[in-house]
Design an enzyme around this catalytic site. Structure first.
Site, PDB file in Angstrom:
ATOM      1  N   ARG A  69       1.248  -0.799  -0.174  1.00 26.83           N
ATOM      2  CA  ARG A  69      -0.234   0.381  -0.034  1.00 26.83           C
ATOM      3  C   ARG A  69       0.834   1.145   0.161  1.00 26.83           C
ATOM      4  O   ARG A  69       1.381   1.475   0.780  1.00 26.83           O
ATOM      5  CB  ARG A  69      -0.989   0.136   0.798  1.00 26.83           C
ATOM      6  CG  ARG A  69      -1.987  -0.925   0.965  1.00 26.83           C
ATOM      7  CD  ARG A  69      -3.135  -0.706   2.218  1.00 26.83           C
ATOM      8  NE  ARG A  69      -2.515   0.033   3.384  1.00 26.83           N
ATOM      9  CZ  ARG A  69      -3.604   0.372   4.152  1.00 26.83           C
ATOM     10  NH1 ARG A  69      -5.363   0.673   4.555  1.00 26.83           N
ATOM     11  NH2 ARG A  69      -2.768   1.182   6.174  1.00 26.83           N
ATOM     12  N   THR A  91      -1.357   7.433  -0.805  1.00 28.53           N
ATOM     13  CA  THR A  91      -2.804   7.242  -1.644  1.00 28.53           C
ATOM     14  C   THR A  91      -3.288   6.002  -0.907  1.00 28.53           C
ATOM     15  O   THR A  91      -4.473   5.930  -1.140  1.00 28.53           O
ATOM     16  CB  THR A  91      -2.562   7.358  -2.717  1.00 28.53           C
ATOM     17  OG1 THR A  91      -1.490   5.855  -3.153  1.00 28.53           O
ATOM     18  CG2 THR A  91      -1.569   8.331  -3.292  1.00 28.53           C
ATOM     19  N   ASP A  98      -0.077  -3.326  12.454  1.00 27.49           N
ATOM     20  CA  ASP A  98       0.075  -3.814  10.824  1.00 27.49           C
ATOM     21  C   ASP A  98       0.941  -5.692  10.699  1.00 27.49           C
ATOM     22  O   ASP A  98       2.105  -5.568  11.231  1.00 27.49           O
ATOM     23  CB  ASP A  98       1.942  -3.161  10.449  1.00 27.49           C
ATOM     24  CG  ASP A  98       2.213  -3.562   9.011  1.00 27.49           C
ATOM     25  OD1 ASP A  98       2.170  -2.338   8.293  1.00 27.49           O
ATOM     26  OD2 ASP A  98       2.105  -4.250   9.200  1.00 27.49           O
ATOM     27  N   ASP A 156       4.033  -6.254   9.568  1.00 25.51           N
ATOM     28  CA  ASP A 156       5.764  -5.670  10.660  1.00 25.51           C
ATOM     29  C   ASP A 156       5.377  -6.559  12.189  1.00 25.51           C
ATOM     30  O   ASP A 156       6.606  -7.341  12.082  1.00 25.51           O
ATOM     31  CB  ASP A 156       5.528  -4.439  10.663  1.00 25.51           C
ATOM     32  CG  ASP A 156       6.045  -3.608   9.785  1.00 25.51           C
ATOM     33  OD1 ASP A 156       6.496  -3.578   9.358  1.00 25.51           O
ATOM     34  OD2 ASP A 156       5.255  -1.993  10.240  1.00 25.51           O
TER      35      ASP A 156
END
Ligand code: PRP
Ligand code: URA
Length: 209
Positions: free
Chosen positions: A104, A108, A200, A203
């Site tokens: 991603r 944006t 995340d 991560d």
């Protein structure tokens, strides 16, 4: 919600609670994601067709049921989808594995494709896209688009946590895709993270930041 299936199995829910916990480190996080993927594989394959065949037991012939050759493929979205692959393969060892690399764009939130390697016969396979997080839905919708461009016509999406916004975005573009998830969370925050989510996923799986 049409074409959305939420796994309510107690083991899946319990393990998802541990996965969400911020005190769960990468090693345990990876193990739990794999375990949940095993349990989800069991649920997501309920519809597979069987045929009656005969085998010989040590004491005589037996009419038994075996899977009748439905070809499966699993397609993790890199990186975080990788965490679900081994769990799926434990129950479906004959499945072929394709990989789609998407990240991603942080500004944006649009998906950027950087890798794609798929089995040559995707049009003949039932494909299950793997990604723990369905947030804005951009990545999942893009992965479905890539698979459809290659001829796939039987696609499911399996995730751990989905945001309502992501479900809507995927089904707006691809109403035919069944979404399997362990939870539908409340919403996205202004950075496109699922609330409450788990942070995340990539991560936490790989210990990066
Ligand atoms: C995460 C996640 C999904 C995507 C979901 O990947 O694993 O692929 O975000 O967000 P979306 O629904 O808004 O598209 P990320 O882009 O962080 O890449 P990574 O797995 O390589 O860390
Ligand atoms: N990607 C993640 O890993 N987590 C989110 O909450 C949203 C996108």
């Amino acid at each position: 919600m049409k074409n959305v299936f939420v796994f309510d199995h107690p083991l899946i829910q319990h393990k998802l609670a541990l996965i969400r916990d911020e005190n769960t480190g990468s090693k345990e996080f990876r193990e739990l994601v794999e375990e949940v993927a095993v349990l989800m594989a069991y649920e997501v394959t309920r519809h597979l067709p069987l045929e009656e065949v005969e085998v010989k037991t040590p004491v005589g012939p037996a009419k038994v049921k075996m899977l009748c050759g439905k070809k499966l493929g699993i397609v993790p979205i890199l990186r975080a989808g990788l965490g679900m692959v081994n769990g799926m393969l434990k129950l479906i060892p004959a499945a072929r594995v394709g990989h789609i690399g998407l990240y991603r764009d942080p500004d944006t939130l649009m998906p950027v494709e950087y890798y794609c390697k798929l089995p040559s016969d995707v049009s003949e396979r039932e494909l299950i896209i793997l990604d723990p997080m369905l947030a804005t839905g951009g990545s999942a919708a893009k992965a479905v688009e890539i698979l459809k461009e290659k001829g796939a016509n039987n696609i499911k999406l399996m995730c751990l946590i989905a945001a309502p916004e992501g479900i809507e975005a995927v089904h707006k573009q691809h109403p035919d895709v069944e979404i399997y998830t362990a939870a539908v969370d409340e919403k996205l925050n202004s950075h496109g993270y699922i609330i409450p989510g788990l942070g995340d996923a990539g991560d936490r799986l790989f210990g990066t930041k």
